[in-house]
Scaffold this active site. Structure first.
Site, PDB file in Angstrom:
ATOM      1  N   VAL A  34       8.406  72.839  18.485  1.00  9.96           N
ATOM      2  CA  VAL A  34       6.942  73.045  18.504  1.00  9.96           C
ATOM      3  C   VAL A  34       6.514  73.830  17.264  1.00  9.96           C
ATOM      4  O   VAL A  34       6.973  74.951  17.021  1.00  9.96           O
ATOM      5  CB  VAL A  34       6.501  73.775  19.792  1.00  9.96           C
ATOM      6  CG1 VAL A  34       4.978  73.927  19.812  1.00  9.96           C
ATOM      7  CG2 VAL A  34       6.966  73.011  21.039  1.00  9.96           C
ATOM      8  N   SER A  94      11.709  70.850  28.151  1.00  5.38           N
ATOM      9  CA  SER A  94      12.054  70.717  26.740  1.00  5.38           C
ATOM     10  C   SER A  94      12.829  69.430  26.504  1.00  5.38           C
ATOM     11  O   SER A  94      13.433  68.879  27.430  1.00  5.38           O
ATOM     12  CB  SER A  94      12.931  71.909  26.336  1.00  5.38           C
ATOM     13  OG  SER A  94      13.477  71.744  25.052  1.00  5.38           O
ATOM     14  N   GLY A 121       3.128  83.521  31.340  1.00  2.00           N
ATOM     15  CA  GLY A 121       3.604  83.946  30.019  1.00  2.00           C
ATOM     16  C   GLY A 121       2.572  83.829  28.936  1.00  2.00           C
ATOM     17  O   GLY A 121       2.804  83.235  27.884  1.00  2.00           O
ATOM     18  N   SER A 142      11.353  77.818  16.357  1.00  2.00           N
ATOM     19  CA  SER A 142      11.064  76.706  15.443  1.00  2.00           C
ATOM     20  C   SER A 142      10.196  77.166  14.266  1.00  2.00           C
ATOM     21  O   SER A 142      10.380  76.713  13.133  1.00  2.00           O
ATOM     22  CB  SER A 142      10.394  75.542  16.192  1.00  2.00           C
ATOM     23  OG  SER A 142       9.355  76.001  17.007  1.00  2.00           O
ATOM     24  N   SER A 164       1.515  85.535  26.592  1.00  2.00           N
ATOM     25  CA  SER A 164       1.746  86.020  25.224  1.00  2.00           C
ATOM     26  C   SER A 164       2.566  85.029  24.398  1.00  2.00           C
ATOM     27  O   SER A 164       2.817  85.251  23.220  1.00  2.00           O
ATOM     28  CB  SER A 164       2.470  87.377  25.257  1.00  2.00           C
ATOM     29  OG  SER A 164       3.713  87.245  25.921  1.00  2.00           O
ATOM     30  N   TYR A 220      20.809  66.013  25.017  1.00  2.00           N
ATOM     31  CA  TYR A 220      22.030  66.691  24.569  1.00  2.00           C
ATOM     32  C   TYR A 220      23.231  66.371  25.463  1.00  2.00           C
ATOM     33  O   TYR A 220      23.074  65.931  26.605  1.00  2.00           O
ATOM     34  CB  TYR A 220      21.806  68.213  24.536  1.00  2.00           C
ATOM     35  CG  TYR A 220      20.871  68.619  23.428  1.00  2.00           C
ATOM     36  CD1 TYR A 220      21.357  69.045  22.193  1.00  2.00           C
ATOM     37  CD2 TYR A 220      19.488  68.559  23.600  1.00  2.00           C
ATOM     38  CE1 TYR A 220      20.502  69.398  21.163  1.00  2.00           C
ATOM     39  CE2 TYR A 220      18.621  68.907  22.577  1.00  2.00           C
ATOM     40  CZ  TYR A 220      19.137  69.338  21.362  1.00  2.00           C
ATOM     41  OH  TYR A 220      18.280  69.687  20.351  1.00  2.00           O
ATOM     42  N   PRO A 223       8.657  69.118  25.346  1.00  2.00           N
ATOM     43  CA  PRO A 223       8.419  69.110  23.899  1.00  2.00           C
ATOM     44  C   PRO A 223       9.711  69.169  23.098  1.00  2.00           C
ATOM     45  O   PRO A 223      10.724  69.715  23.555  1.00  2.00           O
ATOM     46  CB  PRO A 223       7.600  70.385  23.658  1.00  2.00           C
ATOM     47  CG  PRO A 223       7.303  70.958  25.011  1.00  2.00           C
ATOM     48  CD  PRO A 223       8.329  70.415  25.941  1.00  2.00           C
ATOM     49  N   LYS A 246      17.391  75.052  30.186  1.00  2.00           N
ATOM     50  CA  LYS A 246      16.217  74.173  30.359  1.00  2.00           C
ATOM     51  C   LYS A 246      16.551  73.001  31.280  1.00  2.00           C
ATOM     52  O   LYS A 246      15.728  72.594  32.110  1.00  2.00           O
ATOM     53  CB  LYS A 246      15.739  73.641  28.997  1.00  2.00           C
ATOM     54  CG  LYS A 246      15.175  74.688  28.067  1.00  2.00           C
ATOM     55  CD  LYS A 246      14.079  75.544  28.668  1.00  2.00           C
ATOM     56  CE  LYS A 246      12.712  74.936  28.639  1.00  2.00           C
ATOM     57  NZ  LYS A 246      11.635  75.890  29.018  1.00  2.00           N
ATOM     58  N   LEU A 286       9.472  86.906  35.700  1.00  2.00           N
ATOM     59  CA  LEU A 286      10.177  85.751  36.278  1.00  2.00           C
ATOM     60  C   LEU A 286      11.362  86.155  37.145  1.00  2.00           C
ATOM     61  O   LEU A 286      11.809  85.391  37.993  1.00  2.00           O
ATOM     62  CB  LEU A 286      10.674  84.821  35.163  1.00  2.00           C
ATOM     63  CG  LEU A 286       9.608  84.050  34.379  1.00  2.00           C
ATOM     64  CD1 LEU A 286      10.245  83.263  33.259  1.00  2.00           C
ATOM     65  CD2 LEU A 286       8.815  83.120  35.296  1.00  2.00           C
TER      66      LEU A 286
END
Length: 350
Positions: free
Chosen positions: A196, A134, A17, A208, A19, A140, A193, A168, A72
């Site tokens: 970010v 993540s 990925g 974000s 990009s 959570y 993370p 995730k 993917l």
């Protein structure tokens, strides 16, 4: 696939990925460290975009980067992508700003994509894969807690969590399960993370970064009572490189967070303090929860975060510092770098 001159290091790394925001910064640091880099894009039409992002980030030797078309959701291209690679950074993952029509639109590509990359890496004799997971897979779906979250914690995917959080969590669980049962000699490390931030390299903005843009543009009448962790993208990339090569990173996950969680109101205060007149549109008042909940009925981006209103969380970077010698920038520096890059690229309202 093009044949390009190899770099001095002699080791090749695949970054999936290319990009993406985190992926581009990973490529820049890998090139800087002398690695030969290959990256996947869903379409080779994105190649020029990626090269422009790398140049914007000050990358050296961009002419040594090779590109492979791979998706993917499909098997084609992955064997070619991992061929001859020593390491893989699997950074690619869907992260839409709104809520998908069906949660499987996010969960299936995240989980199946991770397994597709791991299978191809194992079959090609790759030494180690670093998976970008993540904080969503850590903090959570659990009752409020006073102590900070750490790598020992897992999100409860069966509870009422958003499709992104579930995707995730299930993708990372599937990756660890694959390594345990089918991984062979392949090693896995995971980076988790929080939000970010940091220098933007092009006009495609991650979720974000949109928050800082909305604050700077005055697009929000006030700040919701939300808090989250902050980390600079350059430090996330640095942590990926450390997790890729450090012997003690094998079979470990690492939380990437600069320091304590921040309220959106605190983020607004940092922007106003650091950027002066450029941040004049940043709102000062705090929005009541009921107003945010009503607004979320018309705003899919808000809808995904309303369950977190008023909750306080924290997380610790102690493990990444202790095991890998990681030393991230402060949250304030990460936020300032975000806003400055948006100004530099002309992506804010004048």
């Amino acid at each position: 696939m093009e044949n390009k001159p190899t770099t001095t290091n002699g080791q090749r790394v695949l970054v999936t990925g290319g990009s993406g925001f985190v992926a581009a910064h990973c490529i820049i640091q890998l090139l800087d460290a002398g690695y030969d880099v290959r990256t996947t894009v869903r379409s080779l039409k994105r190649k020029d975009n990626v090269l422009a992002m790398l140049k914007a980030g000050g990358a050296k030797n961009t002419d040594t980067v090779t590109f492979v078309e791979a998706d993917l959701m499909r098997d084609t291209g992955w064997a070619e992508a991992v061929s001859g690679c020593d390491f893989v950074l699997h950074v690619a993952s869907p992260f839409p700003p709104g809520t998908p029509k069906h949660e499987d639109d996010l969960i299936v590509p995240a989980r199946e994509g991770a397994l597709r990359v791991l299978r191809a890496a194992r079959d090609a004799g790759v030494k180690r894969v670093v998976l970008t997971s993540s904080f969503a897979a850590i903090g959570y779906g659990v009752k409020t807690r006073n102590q900070p979250f750490s790598e020992e914690n897992w999100t409860d995917a069966k509870s009422d969590v958003s499709a992104y959080v579930k995707s995730k969590t299930l993708a990372e669980r599937a990756a660890w399960n694959f390594i345990a049962h089918e991984g062979g000699a392949l090693e896995l490390s995971v980076v988790n993370p929080v939000g970010v931030f940091g220098p933007v390299l092009g006009p495609d903005l991650s979720t974000s970064i949109h928050l800082v843009k909305m604050l700077m543009d005055g697009a929000m009448p006030g700040t919701p009572k939300l808090s989250f962790g902050i980390v600079d993208v350059r430090d996330v990339a640095d942590l990926h490189l450390r997790a890729m090569t450090h012997p003690e990173a094998r079979s470990q996950r690492f939380l990437a967070i600069a320091d304590n969680f921040m309220q959106v109101q605190e983020i607004a205060q940092v922007l106003r303090k650091r950027l002066g007149d450029s941040a004049r549109r940043v709102p000062t008042k705090v929005l009541p929860n009921w107003l945010v909940r009503i607004s979320s009925l018309f705003n899919p981006m808000l809808r995904s975060v309303t369950p977190e209103l008023g909750k306080t969380k924290n997380a610790t970077n102690e493990k990444a510092k202790r095991v890998l010698g990681w030393n991230p920038r402060s949250s304030e520096d990460a936020l300032t770098a975000t806003a400055e890059s948006l100004m530099r690229l002309g992506l804010l309202k004048h």
